[in-house]
Design an enzyme around this catalytic site. Sequence first.
Site, PDB file in Angstrom:
ATOM      1  N   ASP A  18      -6.311 102.374  91.323  1.00 21.74           N
ATOM      2  CA  ASP A  18      -7.315 101.489  91.814  1.00 21.74           C
ATOM      3  C   ASP A  18      -7.076 101.066  93.120  1.00 21.74           C
ATOM      4  OD1 ASP A  18      -9.705  99.730  91.491  1.00 21.74           O
ATOM      5  OD2 ASP A  18      -8.348  97.781  91.111  1.00 21.74           O
ATOM      6  N   HIS A  19      -8.065 101.205  94.005  1.00 26.24           N
ATOM      7  CA  HIS A  19      -8.082 100.641  95.390  1.00 26.24           C
ATOM      8  C   HIS A  19      -6.916 101.564  95.979  1.00 26.24           C
ATOM      9  CE1 HIS A  19     -11.461  98.023  95.584  1.00 26.24           C
ATOM     10  NE2 HIS A  19     -10.982  97.435  94.657  1.00 26.24           N
ATOM     11  N   HIS A  74     -16.803  96.213  90.445  1.00 24.89           N
ATOM     12  CA  HIS A  74     -15.494  95.538  90.785  1.00 24.89           C
ATOM     13  C   HIS A  74     -15.721  94.002  90.658  1.00 24.89           C
ATOM     14  CE1 HIS A  74     -12.990  99.039  92.632  1.00 24.89           C
ATOM     15  NE2 HIS A  74     -13.871  99.300  91.707  1.00 24.89           N
ATOM     16  N   GLY A  75     -14.504  93.274  90.611  1.00 20.93           N
ATOM     17  CA  GLY A  75     -14.707  91.892  90.395  1.00 20.93           C
ATOM     18  C   GLY A  75     -15.259  91.467  89.234  1.00 20.93           C
ATOM     19  N   ASN A 124     -14.507  96.629  86.069  1.00 23.30           N
ATOM     20  CA  ASN A 124     -13.026  96.231  86.421  1.00 23.30           C
ATOM     21  C   ASN A 124     -12.813  94.940  86.262  1.00 23.30           C
ATOM     22  OD1 ASN A 124     -12.997  98.957  87.707  1.00 23.30           O
ATOM     23  ND2 ASN A 124     -11.863  98.415  89.300  1.00 23.30           N
TER      24      ASN A 124
END
Length: 290
Positions: free
Chosen positions: A81-82, A216-217, A238
Amino acid sequence: MLVTAKELLMEAEKRKCAVGAFNVPNLESLRGVIQAAEMLEVPVIIQHAEVHENLIRLEEIGPVMIHYAKLAKVPVAVHLDHGSSLDACVKAIRMGFTSIMYDASLKDYETNVKETTELVKIAHSVDVSVEAELGEMTNSAIGSGEGRESELGAFGNKDLFTNPDQARSFVASTKVDSLAISFGTVHGKYFTEPELDFQRISAIRSATNNFPLVMHGGSGVSDEDYKLAIDAGIRKINYYTYMNLAAGTAVKMEASKRQNKELFFDALALKATAAIKENICGALRIFNHL
């Protein structure tokens, strides 16, 4: 059963649901997520966020994640992730991860396209799925460290939200398998009710010919907003902060019960795992329309 994220997203599209994707920076969270998925008999994505290298290094947790995925009774994708660099993404691919995210969203559009395209060629040559991000998300006070604080608080600046036309061009140019978009969520804990732009999700889906979109978030969003986001086209969510808080609360309660008594860490670890499992079950039921 170890699978690619692309496989899970294709199935989610057929079922018009979303795959839950959970960061697992310790054994308690990893076990809690897998146990929840197996109990509900739904697929999941387990993730290592590069910002969690201060908690545990990829070299330590990565092989454990892959081991658990292979043994799981449900399909599990293992995802970086990221990822912020080509080196980090390649390291995960060589380790056996079946999916990676390269995040160049804070760079200019042309650089994002160029670097993401390069990584897609590498990943696809070994059947690894690629997620990218377009648009910019903000952080709450308990964020992941990505992006910058918004002057508008949790709702973000709509000028930074993903542009549908740009998304169409980005997907066509890079050949990514999924796209994380900005439409009002934030990383971290919500202190006010988020105002999500569901019409933007629908517009991006329409512009990209129903391409798999990622939220996301995802922690802390209301049940109704989850459903609206999924109906609009979100296929991966996510989720981390609120499962982490659930574990912390469980440990705190157990410790308070045992004041002036011996307190063993393994008892706290089991409480944390159970709390994470329960919290994840709630999220997976919503994501999978159970």
